[in-house]
Design a protein around this motif. Structure first.
Motif, PDB file in Angstrom:
ATOM      1  N   PHE A  48       0.841  -1.199   0.000  1.00 54.30           N
ATOM      2  CA  PHE A  48       0.000   0.000   0.000  1.00 54.30           C
ATOM      3  C   PHE A  48       0.883   1.259   0.000  1.00 54.30           C
ATOM      4  O   PHE A  48       0.679   2.177  -0.786  1.00 54.30           O
ATOM      5  N   GLU A  49       1.900   1.259   0.874  1.00 55.34           N
ATOM      6  CA  GLU A  49       2.779   2.431   0.968  1.00 55.34           C
ATOM      7  C   GLU A  49       3.598   2.638  -0.307  1.00 55.34           C
ATOM      8  O   GLU A  49       3.781   3.762  -0.761  1.00 55.34           O
ATOM      9  N   ILE A  50       4.078   1.539  -0.880  1.00 55.15           N
ATOM     10  CA  ILE A  50       4.886   1.656  -2.110  1.00 55.15           C
ATOM     11  C   ILE A  50       4.032   2.241  -3.236  1.00 55.15           C
ATOM     12  O   ILE A  50       4.446   3.178  -3.925  1.00 55.15           O
ATOM     13  N   CYS A  57       7.214   3.790  -6.279  1.00 52.48           N
ATOM     14  CA  CYS A  57       6.484   2.903  -7.182  1.00 52.48           C
ATOM     15  C   CYS A  57       7.121   2.911  -8.573  1.00 52.48           C
ATOM     16  O   CYS A  57       7.227   1.871  -9.225  1.00 52.48           O
ATOM     17  N   ALA A  58       7.567   4.078  -9.010  1.00 56.50           N
ATOM     18  CA  ALA A  58       8.239   4.179 -10.306  1.00 56.50           C
ATOM     19  C   ALA A  58       9.550   3.389 -10.285  1.00 56.50           C
ATOM     20  O   ALA A  58       9.889   2.697 -11.244  1.00 56.50           O
ATOM     21  N   TYR A  59      10.258   3.466  -9.162  1.00 60.13           N
ATOM     22  CA  TYR A  59      11.518   2.723  -9.017  1.00 60.13           C
ATOM     23  C   TYR A  59      11.261   1.212  -9.165  1.00 60.13           C
ATOM     24  O   TYR A  59      11.960   0.517  -9.906  1.00 60.13           O
ATOM     25  N   ILE A  74       5.652  -2.915 -16.752  1.00 59.80           N
ATOM     26  CA  ILE A  74       4.247  -2.966 -16.355  1.00 59.80           C
ATOM     27  C   ILE A  74       4.128  -2.291 -14.997  1.00 59.80           C
ATOM     28  O   ILE A  74       4.951  -2.524 -14.108  1.00 59.80           O
ATOM     29  N   LEU A  75       3.153  -1.411 -14.900  1.00 58.73           N
ATOM     30  CA  LEU A  75       2.978  -0.610 -13.703  1.00 58.73           C
ATOM     31  C   LEU A  75       2.878  -1.515 -12.478  1.00 58.73           C
ATOM     32  O   LEU A  75       2.137  -2.489 -12.482  1.00 58.73           O
ATOM     33  N   TYR A  76       3.631  -1.187 -11.436  1.00 52.47           N
ATOM     34  CA  TYR A  76       3.582  -1.970 -10.206  1.00 52.47           C
ATOM     35  C   TYR A  76       2.396  -1.499  -9.369  1.00 52.47           C
ATOM     36  O   TYR A  76       2.391  -0.391  -8.846  1.00 52.47           O
ATOM     37  N   LYS A  77       1.375  -2.330  -9.323  1.00 57.91           N
ATOM     38  CA  LYS A  77       0.245  -2.066  -8.430  1.00 57.91           C
ATOM     39  C   LYS A  77      -0.595  -3.327  -8.363  1.00 57.91           C
ATOM     40  O   LYS A  77      -0.222  -4.356  -8.905  1.00 57.91           O
ATOM     41  N   ASP A  78      -1.746  -3.233  -7.720  1.00 56.69           N
ATOM     42  CA  ASP A  78      -2.582  -4.401  -7.492  1.00 56.69           C
ATOM     43  C   ASP A  78      -3.897  -4.234  -8.236  1.00 56.69           C
ATOM     44  O   ASP A  78      -4.355  -3.111  -8.408  1.00 56.69           O
ATOM     45  N   ILE A  79      -4.536  -5.333  -8.649  1.00 58.22           N
ATOM     46  CA  ILE A  79      -5.824  -5.166  -9.344  1.00 58.22           C
ATOM     47  C   ILE A  79      -6.896  -4.579  -8.418  1.00 58.22           C
ATOM     48  O   ILE A  79      -7.903  -4.083  -8.868  1.00 58.22           O
TER      49      ILE A  79
END
Length: 350
Positions: A48-50, A57-59, A74-79
């Protein structure tokens, strides 16, 4: 890094079915768990913090491109990222996955769901995309979203499920509620994805990770209408659109009908089999990630086989059949990318 004269658009060309000098590749879940730098970050920050800190997040998103030399980020995040905005409380629990304390099971539950306003609700996602695209990447950035069925399965079950009994029970037992939910999730997905594209994402992958739990007949009736709407509305944005699910080979003809560019295959159906079934779209895949734990000669032999099938006609992107998992070594993925690029450029150059 964003000197666009050396921007590598090989992935975009392949996605559009054009000829490329070599086979482009990227790996699902290339960012994250298998990287020591990421594991060090995770000791300090939660997922969540990242994802809420664009620089971090870009890193994490950029790191695998630099380490593995892949042809797309690919963007680092969650569905689950857009769900809190519409009123679904999601908590990512270690060892379990997303847990939802207020499951959606009645018409009232569905009617209570709100709409997403990306600029207000998820500005950190858009800021991460802008940072990557404007300053940091020389390859295309893939944005993504979970598809309505997969999101609904978490929302209805209250978390991960092995058999989706509650989801299917609602779908068959109360189609009116089901279609209302699909409609709301469809609208959310369109708005969310368009915002990612406007921020600079150059392609989009829709993950319908668990839709393979349905047969083709039920897919056509309960899922295809919303997917048709999503892809036809996203088409206006003119970026390549990719579809991926696990254990969903029996739905490949349904996907081939949709207004999308690329079908991602897991390892259950070979590239050659898909082509022989009359699939005309670009194909992406599909090495079983578990093979990356085998000795290199085994990996190489299997990758050659997949590449040979993929290169039989234009419109092919190498990927894994599912995400990278934590035991896979960084060096293996580096070696894999180098091998894909060398082997395919020799073959395609002949």
């Amino acid at each position: 890094m964003s000197n666009h004269r050396n921007f590598n658009d090989t992935f975009l060309k392949a996605a559009r079915g054009e000829k490329t000098p070599y086979v482009p590749c990227w790996y699902m879940r290339q960012a994250g768990r298998s990287q020591p730098e990421y594991r060090a970050l995770k000791e300090k920050y939660s997922l969540f913090e990242i994802t809420h800190q664009p620089e971090l997040c870009a890193y994490v998103t950029r790191l695998p491109v630099e380490q593995y030399q892949v042809d797309a980020a690919i963007l680092y995040k969650d569905i689950m990222t857009p769900l809190p905005a519409i009123g679904v409380n999601v908590e990512i629990k270690g060892g379990i996955g997303p847990v939802i304390e207020n499951p959606v099971r009645t018409m009232e539950d569905v009617e209570r769901l709100g709409e997403i306003n990306p600029a207000e609700d998820i500005p950190y996602v858009l800021d991460t995309i802008k940072l990557l695209v404007n300053e940091q990447l020389n390859v295309p950035l893939i944005g993504f979203a979970g598809a309505p069925f997969t999101l609904a399965s978490y929302m209805i079950e209250g978390g991960p499920s092995k058999n989706y009994n509650k989801t299917k029970a609602l779908m068959h037992g109360n189609p009116e509620v089901w279609f209302k939910l699909m409609d709301k999730l469809g609208t959310m997905t369109i708005t969310y994805v368009k915002a990612q594209i406007d921020a600079g994402a150059k392609a989009i992958q829709i993950f319908d990770s668990w839709v393979g739990a349905l047969n083709a007949h039920d897919y056509r009736r309960f899922i295809k209408p919303v997917m048709t709407r999503i892809f036809s509305e996203l088409r206006e944005k003119n970026v390549p659109l990719i579809m991926f699910g696990v254990g969903a080979s029996h739905l490949i003809h349904e996907w081939n009908d949709l207004d999308l560019d690329v079908i991602g295959l897991d390892w259950r159906l070979s590239i050659a089999e898909a082509r022989n079934m009359g699939i005309t779209k670009t194909l992406q895949g599909n090495l079983d990630p578990a093979i990356l734990l085998a000795p290199w000669p085994v990996i190489e032999e299997r990758v050659k086989e997949i590449l040979d099938q993929g290169m039989a006609q234009p419109g092919y992107i190498f990927n894994l059949g599912h995400g990278v998992f934590p035991d896979i070594q960084v060096d293996t993925l580096k070696k894999l990318t180098a091998f894909i690029h060398e082997y395919s450029s020799e073959k395609l150059g002949q």
